[in-house]
Write a protein that holds these residues in place. Structure first.
Motif, PDB file in Angstrom:
ATOM      1  N   LYS A 200       0.831  -1.206   0.000  1.00 15.04           N
ATOM      2  CA  LYS A 200       0.000   0.000   0.000  1.00 15.04           C
ATOM      3  C   LYS A 200       0.868   1.260   0.000  1.00 15.04           C
ATOM      4  O   LYS A 200       0.779   2.110   0.885  1.00 15.04           O
ATOM      5  CB  LYS A 200      -0.932   0.008   1.213  1.00 15.04           C
ATOM      6  CG  LYS A 200      -1.869  -1.178   1.301  1.00 15.04           C
ATOM      7  CD  LYS A 200      -2.818  -1.231   0.119  1.00 15.04           C
ATOM      8  CE  LYS A 200      -3.759  -2.409   0.243  1.00 15.04           C
ATOM      9  NZ  LYS A 200      -4.681  -2.511  -0.925  1.00 15.04           N
ATOM     10  N   LEU A 201       1.715   1.378  -0.985  1.00 13.43           N
ATOM     11  CA  LEU A 201       2.647   2.501  -1.061  1.00 13.43           C
ATOM     12  C   LEU A 201       1.893   3.810  -1.290  1.00 13.43           C
ATOM     13  O   LEU A 201       0.932   3.863  -2.059  1.00 13.43           O
ATOM     14  CB  LEU A 201       3.660   2.278  -2.182  1.00 13.43           C
ATOM     15  CG  LEU A 201       4.528   1.022  -2.061  1.00 13.43           C
ATOM     16  CD1 LEU A 201       5.427   0.876  -3.281  1.00 13.43           C
ATOM     17  CD2 LEU A 201       5.370   1.065  -0.786  1.00 13.43           C
ATOM     18  N   GLY A 202       2.346   4.844  -0.644  1.00 12.16           N
ATOM     19  CA  GLY A 202       1.709   6.145  -0.801  1.00 12.16           C
ATOM     20  C   GLY A 202       2.703   7.273  -0.654  1.00 12.16           C
ATOM     21  O   GLY A 202       3.884   7.059  -0.391  1.00 12.16           O
ATOM     22  N   HIS A 203       2.210   8.498  -0.838  1.00 14.14           N
ATOM     23  CA  HIS A 203       3.013   9.707  -0.666  1.00 14.14           C
ATOM     24  C   HIS A 203       4.267   9.712  -1.542  1.00 14.14           C
ATOM     25  O   HIS A 203       5.328  10.168  -1.115  1.00 14.14           O
ATOM     26  CB  HIS A 203       3.384   9.885   0.804  1.00 14.14           C
ATOM     27  CG  HIS A 203       2.204   9.973   1.715  1.00 14.14           C
ATOM     28  ND1 HIS A 203       1.383  11.081   1.777  1.00 14.14           N
ATOM     29  CD2 HIS A 203       1.672   9.059   2.582  1.00 14.14           C
ATOM     30  CE1 HIS A 203       0.408  10.869   2.656  1.00 14.14           C
ATOM     31  NE2 HIS A 203       0.555   9.651   3.155  1.00 14.14           N
ATOM     32  N   GLY A 204       4.157   9.169  -2.753  1.00 16.86           N
ATOM     33  CA  GLY A 204       5.263   9.218  -3.706  1.00 16.86           C
ATOM     34  C   GLY A 204       6.220   8.044  -3.651  1.00 16.86           C
ATOM     35  O   GLY A 204       7.181   8.000  -4.420  1.00 16.86           O
ATOM     36  N   ARG A 205       5.990   7.075  -2.774  1.00 19.01           N
ATOM     37  CA  ARG A 205       6.944   5.976  -2.633  1.00 19.01           C
ATOM     38  C   ARG A 205       6.879   4.987  -3.793  1.00 19.01           C
ATOM     39  O   ARG A 205       7.894   4.381  -4.139  1.00 19.01           O
ATOM     40  CB  ARG A 205       6.729   5.267  -1.293  1.00 19.01           C
ATOM     41  CG  ARG A 205       7.164   6.109  -0.100  1.00 19.01           C
ATOM     42  CD  ARG A 205       7.114   5.331   1.187  1.00 19.01           C
ATOM     43  NE  ARG A 205       5.756   5.097   1.656  1.00 19.01           N
ATOM     44  CZ  ARG A 205       5.042   5.984   2.350  1.00 19.01           C
ATOM     45  NH1 ARG A 205       5.563   7.167   2.634  1.00 19.01           N
ATOM     46  NH2 ARG A 205       3.825   5.694   2.762  1.00 19.01           N
ATOM     47  N   ALA A 206       5.719   4.796  -4.393  1.00 18.12           N
ATOM     48  CA  ALA A 206       5.634   3.927  -5.573  1.00 18.12           C
ATOM     49  C   ALA A 206       6.430   4.537  -6.727  1.00 18.12           C
ATOM     50  O   ALA A 206       7.128   3.833  -7.463  1.00 18.12           O
ATOM     51  CB  ALA A 206       4.174   3.720  -5.967  1.00 18.12           C
ATOM     52  N   PHE A 207       6.324   5.835  -6.869  1.00 18.62           N
ATOM     53  CA  PHE A 207       7.085   6.518  -7.922  1.00 18.62           C
ATOM     54  C   PHE A 207       8.583   6.428  -7.648  1.00 18.62           C
ATOM     55  O   PHE A 207       9.382   6.201  -8.555  1.00 18.62           O
ATOM     56  CB  PHE A 207       6.657   7.984  -8.007  1.00 18.62           C
ATOM     57  CG  PHE A 207       7.299   8.742  -9.123  1.00 18.62           C
ATOM     58  CD1 PHE A 207       6.772   8.688 -10.398  1.00 18.62           C
ATOM     59  CD2 PHE A 207       8.442   9.506  -8.910  1.00 18.62           C
ATOM     60  CE1 PHE A 207       7.369   9.387 -11.452  1.00 18.62           C
ATOM     61  CE2 PHE A 207       9.042  10.201  -9.946  1.00 18.62           C
ATOM     62  CZ  PHE A 207       8.506  10.135 -11.216  1.00 18.62           C
ATOM     63  N   ILE A 253      12.367   7.075  -0.171  1.00 14.80           N
ATOM     64  CA  ILE A 253      11.500   5.995   0.302  1.00 14.80           C
ATOM     65  C   ILE A 253      11.643   5.809   1.813  1.00 14.80           C
ATOM     66  O   ILE A 253      10.653   5.695   2.541  1.00 14.80           O
ATOM     67  CB  ILE A 253      11.831   4.676  -0.431  1.00 14.80           C
ATOM     68  CG1 ILE A 253      11.468   4.793  -1.920  1.00 14.80           C
ATOM     69  CG2 ILE A 253      11.079   3.503   0.199  1.00 14.80           C
ATOM     70  CD1 ILE A 253      11.895   3.591  -2.750  1.00 14.80           C
ATOM     71  N   VAL A 254      12.880   5.795   2.297  1.00 15.67           N
ATOM     72  CA  VAL A 254      13.137   5.569   3.719  1.00 15.67           C
ATOM     73  C   VAL A 254      12.587   6.722   4.561  1.00 15.67           C
ATOM     74  O   VAL A 254      11.862   6.508   5.549  1.00 15.67           O
ATOM     75  CB  VAL A 254      14.644   5.392   3.977  1.00 15.67           C
ATOM     76  CG1 VAL A 254      14.930   5.308   5.473  1.00 15.67           C
ATOM     77  CG2 VAL A 254      15.161   4.143   3.261  1.00 15.67           C
ATOM     78  N   VAL A 255      12.915   7.942   4.196  1.00 18.84           N
ATOM     79  CA  VAL A 255      12.488   9.107   4.971  1.00 18.84           C
ATOM     80  C   VAL A 255      10.972   9.278   4.910  1.00 18.84           C
ATOM     81  O   VAL A 255      10.315   9.543   5.931  1.00 18.84           O
ATOM     82  CB  VAL A 255      13.199  10.376   4.467  1.00 18.84           C
ATOM     83  CG1 VAL A 255      12.655  11.613   5.181  1.00 18.84           C
ATOM     84  CG2 VAL A 255      14.700  10.259   4.668  1.00 18.84           C
ATOM     85  N   SER A 256      10.404   9.111   3.727  1.00 21.22           N
ATOM     86  CA  SER A 256       8.963   9.290   3.570  1.00 21.22           C
ATOM     87  C   SER A 256       8.188   8.264   4.384  1.00 21.22           C
ATOM     88  O   SER A 256       7.144   8.580   4.971  1.00 21.22           O
ATOM     89  CB  SER A 256       8.582   9.182   2.092  1.00 21.22           C
ATOM     90  OG  SER A 256       7.180   9.220   1.912  1.00 21.22           O
ATOM     91  N   ALA A 257       8.666   7.022   4.412  1.00 21.93           N
ATOM     92  CA  ALA A 257       7.973   5.975   5.169  1.00 21.93           C
ATOM     93  C   ALA A 257       7.945   6.290   6.657  1.00 21.93           C
ATOM     94  O   ALA A 257       6.989   5.920   7.360  1.00 21.93           O
ATOM     95  CB  ALA A 257       8.649   4.631   4.930  1.00 21.93           C
ATOM     96  N   ARG A 258       8.968   6.972   7.150  1.00 19.21           N
ATOM     97  CA  ARG A 258       9.016   7.328   8.566  1.00 19.21           C
ATOM     98  C   ARG A 258       8.156   8.554   8.881  1.00 19.21           C
ATOM     99  O   ARG A 258       7.481   8.606   9.909  1.00 19.21           O
ATOM    100  CB  ARG A 258      10.462   7.593   8.989  1.00 19.21           C
ATOM    101  CG  ARG A 258      11.354   6.355   8.960  1.00 19.21           C
ATOM    102  CD  ARG A 258      12.771   6.702   9.391  1.00 19.21           C
ATOM    103  NE  ARG A 258      13.627   5.517   9.401  1.00 19.21           N
ATOM    104  CZ  ARG A 258      14.923   5.544   9.702  1.00 19.21           C
ATOM    105  NH1 ARG A 258      15.504   6.701  10.014  1.00 19.21           N
ATOM    106  NH2 ARG A 258      15.625   4.428   9.693  1.00 19.21           N
ATOM    107  N   ILE A 259       8.214   9.528   8.002  1.00 22.52           N
ATOM    108  CA  ILE A 259       7.498  10.779   8.256  1.00 22.52           C
ATOM    109  C   ILE A 259       6.006  10.648   7.943  1.00 22.52           C
ATOM    110  O   ILE A 259       5.159  11.114   8.718  1.00 22.52           O
ATOM    111  CB  ILE A 259       8.115  11.919   7.427  1.00 22.52           C
ATOM    112  CG1 ILE A 259       9.565  12.168   7.852  1.00 22.52           C
ATOM    113  CG2 ILE A 259       7.301  13.194   7.587  1.00 22.52           C
ATOM    114  CD1 ILE A 259      10.259  13.231   7.036  1.00 22.52           C
TER     115      ILE A 259
END
Length: 316
Positions: A200-207, A253-259
């Motif tokens: 369920k990737l979101g906030h730009g992580r799939a891109f 990907i790493v930073v976005s997943a945390r924030i």
């Protein structure tokens, strides 16, 4: 005994009835249509509205084409601005020469403009169209086959690409790097679709996953190519670009997943509701002004009463 090989087309022009169309341009156009079609399906599945992807592509595609051409011309300027070359050729985009790095960067700017006009978060839009973009790249790479360009080192493998004599090329059998990259792009699209469903990737992580995975393949495919290119510390410029962009994508990907974990619940607001909210806001503002006017009225009545009392006092 002749070995098997992939033949190159005798002409880079496709005739659609009486209309001639260069194979390179045909592949680019076909890729855009596939990207819009598949991107629209994914956007609707994410909760968006039909037609939004096409509307935003009106901004993203022209920006992407300009950016791709600029990157190519800047990084291969010697093809257009060195002695004996004609700078006007830099505008002949139909003859080939689009840098994916510039296309994605400028295309993102165009997409941002389109998303902003519709009140859509760019990361959510990017996640939806990521597999569609890489499929468009897979199709667009076949334009290099029509132009007999960007092939790899000489080889005798059964899937070798036959290249005929031409400007800046020698006949022979070479690695079909256009085919390698096309197949890699299809694999990247499948990877992003799977990961998006699984996590369920979101906030730009799939891109970002698409960008990182593409860079891995582009780095080793670029290393196989024999066309003229600038080198930095022994590596082709595009290899360095792939490495840098890969690191940035993974870091995102790493930073976005945390924030911002999880996925956006609403990707496209209802424009009718937005319009209604705007009207309600204006109505509320009008009520406030009316109330203010009414509040002023008692003060005016008090002044009138004071004047009346003063007149009565004089008479007395």
């Amino acid at each position: 005994m002749d070995i098997a090989y992939i033949p190159s087309p005798s002409s880079g022009v496709i005739h659609l009835g009486p209309l001639p169309l260069r194979g390179y341009a045909f592949c680019i156009i076909l890729g855009v249509f596939v990207a819009v079609w598949y991107g629209n399906r994914r956007w609707i599945a994410r909760g968006g509205k039909a037609g939004t992807v096409a509307d935003i592509s009106v901004w993203a595609v022209p920006f992407g084409l300009v950016g791709g051409r600029l990157y190519h011309v800047i990084t291969d300027y010697q093809l257009y601005f060195s002695d004996g070359k004609n700078w006007v050729d830099a505008f002949k985009i139909w003859e080939g020469g689009l840098g994916i790095w510039g296309a994605i960067a400028f295309g993102a700017v165009g997409a941002w403009i389109g998303c902003r006009r519709r009140g859509i978060p760019l990361p959510a839009y990017a996640d939806a169209i990521a597999p569609a973009i890489v499929l468009a790249q897979a199709i667009g790479r076949w334009g290099n086959w029509f132009n007999q360009e960007l092939y790899g080192k000489a080889t005798d493998v059964p899937w070798a690409l036959e290249i005929s004599d031409g400007a800046n090329r020698d006949s022979g059998l070479y690695h079909p790097t256009f085919l390698y990259e096309s197949l890699w792009c299809v694999g990247v699209a499948l990877l992003v679709v799977w990961a998006d469903r699984r996590f369920k990737l979101g906030h730009g992580r799939a891109f970002a996953l698409y960008v990182a995975a593409y860079c891995v393949g582009r780095a080793w495919i670029e290393y196989m190519r024999v066309d003229e290119a600038h080198h930095v510390l022994g590596l082709r410029l595009n290899v360095w670009t792939a490495i840098i962009v890969f690191v940035l994508a993974v870091a995102y990907i790493v930073v976005s997943a945390r924030i911002r974990p999880g996925r956006e619940e609403i990707v496209e607001p209802d424009r009718e509701l937005l319009g209604k909210d705007a009207k309600d806001t204006k109505a509320e503002d009008g009520d406030v002004e009316t109330a203010g006017a009414k509040d002023d009225a008692p003060g005016a009545d008090a002044d009138a009463e004071d004047a009346t009392d003063a007149a009565a006092a004089k008479k007395v």
